[in-house]
Write a protein that holds these residues in place. Structure first.
Motif, PDB file in Angstrom:
ATOM      1  N   ALA A 183       6.017  -1.413  -9.341  1.00 25.54           N
ATOM      2  CA  ALA A 183       4.999  -0.762  -8.506  1.00 25.54           C
ATOM      3  C   ALA A 183       4.015  -1.759  -8.514  1.00 25.54           C
ATOM      4  CB  ALA A 183       4.569   0.691  -8.900  1.00 25.54           C
ATOM      5  N   ASN A 184       3.763  -2.326  -7.311  1.00 24.76           N
ATOM      6  CA  ASN A 184       2.799  -3.375  -7.251  1.00 24.76           C
ATOM      7  C   ASN A 184       1.397  -2.395  -6.534  1.00 24.76           C
ATOM      8  OD1 ASN A 184       3.923  -5.840  -8.050  1.00 24.76           O
ATOM      9  ND2 ASN A 184       5.166  -5.458  -6.221  1.00 24.76           N
ATOM     10  N   GLU A 185       0.618  -2.409  -7.459  1.00 25.41           N
ATOM     11  CA  GLU A 185      -0.737  -1.519  -6.994  1.00 25.41           C
ATOM     12  C   GLU A 185      -1.897  -2.665  -6.510  1.00 25.41           C
ATOM     13  OE1 GLU A 185      -3.325   1.421  -5.499  1.00 25.41           O
ATOM     14  OE2 GLU A 185      -1.089   1.293  -6.187  1.00 25.41           O
ATOM     15  N   LEU A 186      -2.158  -2.940  -5.414  1.00 29.07           N
ATOM     16  CA  LEU A 186      -3.124  -3.764  -5.103  1.00 29.07           C
ATOM     17  C   LEU A 186      -4.617  -3.250  -4.831  1.00 29.07           C
ATOM     18  CD1 LEU A 186      -0.570  -5.541  -2.265  1.00 29.07           C
ATOM     19  CD2 LEU A 186      -0.764  -5.852  -4.886  1.00 29.07           C
ATOM     20  N   LYS A 187      -5.430  -4.220  -5.213  1.00 26.81           N
ATOM     21  CA  LYS A 187      -6.792  -3.764  -5.378  1.00 26.81           C
ATOM     22  C   LYS A 187      -7.554  -5.183  -4.999  1.00 26.81           C
ATOM     23  CE  LYS A 187      -6.312   0.551  -7.081  1.00 26.81           C
ATOM     24  NZ  LYS A 187      -6.713   1.564  -6.193  1.00 26.81           N
ATOM     25  N   LEU A 188      -9.023  -4.939  -4.522  1.00 31.65           N
ATOM     26  CA  LEU A 188      -9.903  -6.164  -4.338  1.00 31.65           C
ATOM     27  C   LEU A 188     -10.599  -6.016  -5.815  1.00 31.65           C
ATOM     28  CD1 LEU A 188     -10.662  -5.819  -0.737  1.00 31.65           C
ATOM     29  CD2 LEU A 188      -8.876  -7.182  -1.709  1.00 31.65           C
ATOM     30  N   ASN A 189     -11.658  -5.570  -5.670  1.00 27.16           N
ATOM     31  CA  ASN A 189     -12.542  -5.528  -6.763  1.00 27.16           C
ATOM     32  C   ASN A 189     -12.435  -4.145  -7.360  1.00 27.16           C
ATOM     33  OD1 ASN A 189     -13.380  -8.203  -7.259  1.00 27.16           O
ATOM     34  ND2 ASN A 189     -14.731  -7.859  -5.804  1.00 27.16           N
ATOM     35  N   GLY A 190     -11.959  -3.156  -6.788  1.00 28.61           N
ATOM     36  CA  GLY A 190     -11.927  -1.557  -7.088  1.00 28.61           C
ATOM     37  C   GLY A 190     -11.032  -1.436  -8.358  1.00 28.61           C
ATOM     38  N   GLY A 191     -11.241  -0.096  -8.952  1.00 32.33           N
ATOM     39  CA  GLY A 191     -10.505  -0.058 -10.024  1.00 32.33           C
ATOM     40  C   GLY A 191      -9.299   1.149  -9.694  1.00 32.33           C
ATOM     41  N   LYS A 192      -8.619   1.558 -10.679  1.00 37.10           N
ATOM     42  CA  LYS A 192      -7.488   2.438 -10.178  1.00 37.10           C
ATOM     43  C   LYS A 192      -8.250   3.853  -9.842  1.00 37.10           C
ATOM     44  CE  LYS A 192      -6.398   4.957 -14.545  1.00 37.10           C
ATOM     45  NZ  LYS A 192      -6.346   6.272 -13.950  1.00 37.10           N
ATOM     46  N   ASN A 193      -7.259   4.480  -9.203  1.00 32.85           N
ATOM     47  CA  ASN A 193      -7.655   5.875  -8.772  1.00 32.85           C
ATOM     48  C   ASN A 193      -7.617   6.893  -9.960  1.00 32.85           C
ATOM     49  OD1 ASN A 193      -7.899   5.176  -6.254  1.00 32.85           O
ATOM     50  ND2 ASN A 193      -6.128   5.677  -5.421  1.00 32.85           N
ATOM     51  N   LYS A 194      -8.112   8.034 -10.139  1.00 29.56           N
ATOM     52  CA  LYS A 194      -8.250   8.757 -11.323  1.00 29.56           C
ATOM     53  C   LYS A 194      -6.830   9.631 -11.375  1.00 29.56           C
ATOM     54  CE  LYS A 194     -13.154   9.463 -11.159  1.00 29.56           C
ATOM     55  NZ  LYS A 194     -14.174  10.502 -10.887  1.00 29.56           N
ATOM     56  N   ASP A 195      -5.790   9.573 -10.679  1.00 31.88           N
ATOM     57  CA  ASP A 195      -4.802  10.282 -10.539  1.00 31.88           C
ATOM     58  C   ASP A 195      -3.476   9.272 -10.359  1.00 31.88           C
ATOM     59  OD1 ASP A 195      -5.054   9.972  -7.951  1.00 31.88           O
ATOM     60  OD2 ASP A 195      -4.444  12.002  -7.308  1.00 31.88           O
ATOM     61  N   GLN A 196      -3.545   8.059 -10.459  1.00 25.67           N
ATOM     62  CA  GLN A 196      -2.855   7.063  -9.800  1.00 25.67           C
ATOM     63  C   GLN A 196      -1.529   6.903 -10.692  1.00 25.67           C
ATOM     64  OE1 GLN A 196      -4.596   3.326  -8.661  1.00 25.67           O
ATOM     65  NE2 GLN A 196      -3.696   3.737  -6.740  1.00 25.67           N
ATOM     66  N   ILE A 197      -1.543   7.000 -12.121  1.00 24.58           N
ATOM     67  CA  ILE A 197      -0.581   6.740 -13.003  1.00 24.58           C
ATOM     68  C   ILE A 197       0.533   8.114 -12.640  1.00 24.58           C
ATOM     69  CG2 ILE A 197       0.351   6.399 -15.166  1.00 24.58           C
ATOM     70  CD1 ILE A 197      -2.414   5.033 -16.044  1.00 24.58           C
ATOM     71  N   LEU A 198      -0.085   9.116 -12.969  1.00 22.73           N
ATOM     72  CA  LEU A 198       0.685  10.369 -12.599  1.00 22.73           C
ATOM     73  C   LEU A 198       1.137  10.499 -11.206  1.00 22.73           C
ATOM     74  CD1 LEU A 198      -1.624  13.014 -14.381  1.00 22.73           C
ATOM     75  CD2 LEU A 198       0.491  11.841 -15.282  1.00 22.73           C
ATOM     76  N   LYS A 199       0.852  10.056 -10.211  1.00 20.82           N
ATOM     77  CA  LYS A 199       1.442  10.036  -8.861  1.00 20.82           C
ATOM     78  C   LYS A 199       2.561   8.962  -8.847  1.00 20.82           C
ATOM     79  CE  LYS A 199      -2.196  11.306  -5.299  1.00 20.82           C
ATOM     80  NZ  LYS A 199      -2.860  11.010  -4.165  1.00 20.82           N
ATOM     81  N   TYR A 200       2.335   8.152  -9.430  1.00 22.94           N
ATOM     82  CA  TYR A 200       3.597   6.726  -9.531  1.00 22.94           C
ATOM     83  C   TYR A 200       4.736   7.535 -10.227  1.00 22.94           C
ATOM     84  CZ  TYR A 200       1.688   2.775  -7.008  1.00 22.94           C
ATOM     85  OH  TYR A 200       1.141   2.144  -6.002  1.00 22.94           O
ATOM     86  N   ALA A 201       4.266   8.340 -11.473  1.00 18.11           N
ATOM     87  CA  ALA A 201       5.376   8.922 -12.033  1.00 18.11           C
ATOM     88  C   ALA A 201       6.116  10.048 -11.223  1.00 18.11           C
ATOM     89  CB  ALA A 201       4.752   9.635 -13.407  1.00 18.11           C
ATOM     90  N   PHE A 202       5.127  10.894 -10.525  1.00 20.29           N
ATOM     91  CA  PHE A 202       5.799  11.730  -9.762  1.00 20.29           C
ATOM     92  C   PHE A 202       6.753  11.193  -8.572  1.00 20.29           C
ATOM     93  CE2 PHE A 202       5.424  13.985  -5.604  1.00 20.29           C
ATOM     94  CZ  PHE A 202       6.105  15.274  -6.132  1.00 20.29           C
ATOM     95  N   MET A 203       6.190   9.999  -8.113  1.00 18.33           N
ATOM     96  CA  MET A 203       6.913   9.345  -7.043  1.00 18.33           C
ATOM     97  C   MET A 203       8.560   9.016  -7.776  1.00 18.33           C
ATOM     98  SD  MET A 203       6.364   5.410  -5.642  1.00 18.33           S
ATOM     99  CE  MET A 203       7.007   4.565  -6.988  1.00 18.33           C
ATOM    100  N   LEU A 204       8.458   8.239  -8.915  1.00 19.53           N
ATOM    101  CA  LEU A 204       9.699   7.938  -9.643  1.00 19.53           C
ATOM    102  C   LEU A 204      10.751   9.111  -9.646  1.00 19.53           C
ATOM    103  CD1 LEU A 204      11.804   6.062 -10.634  1.00 19.53           C
ATOM    104  CD2 LEU A 204      10.815   6.376 -13.104  1.00 19.53           C
ATOM    105  N   LYS A 205       9.935  10.390 -10.041  1.00 20.04           N
ATOM    106  CA  LYS A 205      10.932  11.489 -10.423  1.00 20.04           C
ATOM    107  C   LYS A 205      11.440  11.879  -8.976  1.00 20.04           C
ATOM    108  CE  LYS A 205      10.168  16.299 -11.375  1.00 20.04           C
ATOM    109  NZ  LYS A 205      10.300  17.033 -10.086  1.00 20.04           N
ATOM    110  N   SER A 206      10.681  11.866  -7.944  1.00 25.89           N
ATOM    111  CA  SER A 206      11.034  12.391  -6.509  1.00 25.89           C
ATOM    112  C   SER A 206      12.035  11.292  -6.117  1.00 25.89           C
ATOM    113  CB  SER A 206       9.918  12.345  -5.663  1.00 25.89           C
ATOM    114  OG  SER A 206       8.869  13.223  -5.957  1.00 25.89           O
TER     115      SER A 206
END
Length: 318
Positions: A183-206
């Motif tokens: 999963a390539n999570e692309l940013k400019l200068n911003g940081g990760k979202n506050k629920d981003q890792i769990l969302k990707y885990a949910f994505m894999l599960k789905s």
């Protein structure tokens, strides 16, 4: 009434597994899709704001005694004036708010937009060779090289095929033979979202549940951003759990134990856009590439070097 997903699939088709190769031309289609569904990227303001502004001008009491043609001329003059005021004369000048003309809209997209960079990355990665993908991702995780890679950008094809409407991923690279999903999570200068890792885990599960990847697929999350960051996975996941627990009704799917288990097993890394550029240069030096792949890597490096967030102090790459 048929669903939006069914209507899309009836017109544009669908995919049934992430191992299916998606043509680079789909990346161009996704770019057109982005522009159509995000008119603010073209108009400078939302479509609602644009329409309201035109209505306000046309309802000005000072012009109510004018003919339709006269009102049209006055409104067009106001529109032209506002677009002129919004336009900047320098490549990296700060963006003005308000309706803009086509030239200013393109400047904002090409040099400032994270969404536009995402679409460039989608097309770039879809054209890159399997050997390039092996070399790029073997820096982070172990797998046997020589397999075939397929890539997927954030698109209606992905969304309406998988029906993962709650997941706004950026780009996925999948190696079916090695059961590796990057999963390539692309940013400019911003940081990760506050629920981003769990969302990707949910994505894999789905994706596993829907049959788009094999059950034993492992997920590797790579943040590509404007700067280096060191990630302590356990701490990040605990922070996300605490954040989601504050609104458990909204995030209940992310707080399932099986989703959290996937998150804890996930590999998480970070690289900068400068790292990508340096890797591309080294890859060109170390490999005898065909002319097409050389042009691909040089072209992407050149585009990256001109982005506003890394332009200052960075010499144009050869």
């Amino acid at each position: 009434m048929t669903s939006a997903s069914a209507r899309f699939r009836n017109i544009f088709g669908q995919m049934n597994h992430l191992k299916e190769e998606i043509s680079w031309t789909k990346g161009l289609s996704n770019l057109a899709d982005f522009l159509v569904w995000n008119p603010q990227s073209v108009l400078g303001v939302s479509k609602k704001q644009y329409v309201r502004q035109i209505i306000e001008w046309s309802l000005d009491p000072a012009i109510q005694d004018k003919t339709f043609e006269q009102i049209e001329k006055i409104v067009n003059a106001k529109l032209a004036l506002q677009m002129d005021m919004a336009e900047q004369a320098e490549t990296y000048a700060l963006k003005n708010k308000g309706i803009c003309n086509a030239r200013e809209a393109v400047r904002r997209l090409v040099y400032f937009s994270e969404d536009y960079l995402n679409k460039e990355f989608d097309i770039f990665l879809s054209l890159a060779s399997d050997n390039y993908m092996d070399s790029l991702y073997s820096q982070f995780t172990q797998f046997n090289k020589g397999g075939a890679w397929s890539t997927h950008g954030n698109s209606n094809l992905f969304t309406f095929s998988t029906e993962l409407f709650e997941m706004g991923m950026d780009n996925l690279a999948y190696n079916h033979t090695q059961k590796v999903l990057i999963a390539n999570e692309l940013k400019l200068n911003g940081g990760k979202n506050k629920d981003q890792i769990l969302k990707y885990a949910f994505m894999l599960k789905s994706l596993i549940a829907k049959g788009f990847v094999d059950e034993d697929t492992r997920l590797v999350l790579i943040f590509i951003s404007g700067k280096h960051e060191k990630y302590e996975k356990t701490m990040l996941i605990d922070e996300e759990i605490n954040f989601c627990q504050k609104n458990e009704r909204k995030f209940h799917q992310l707080l399932r134990e099986d989703v959290i288990d996937i998150a804890r097993e996930m590999e998480i890394y970070n690289m900068s856009w400068r790292d990508i550029m340096e890797f591309n240069k080294q890859y060109m030096n170390d490999n005898k590439l065909c002319q097409v792949e050389q042009k691909l890597l040089k072209g992407f490096n050149e585009s990256l070097s001109k982005k506003s967030f890394i332009h200052l102090g960075l010499n144009k790459l050869e």
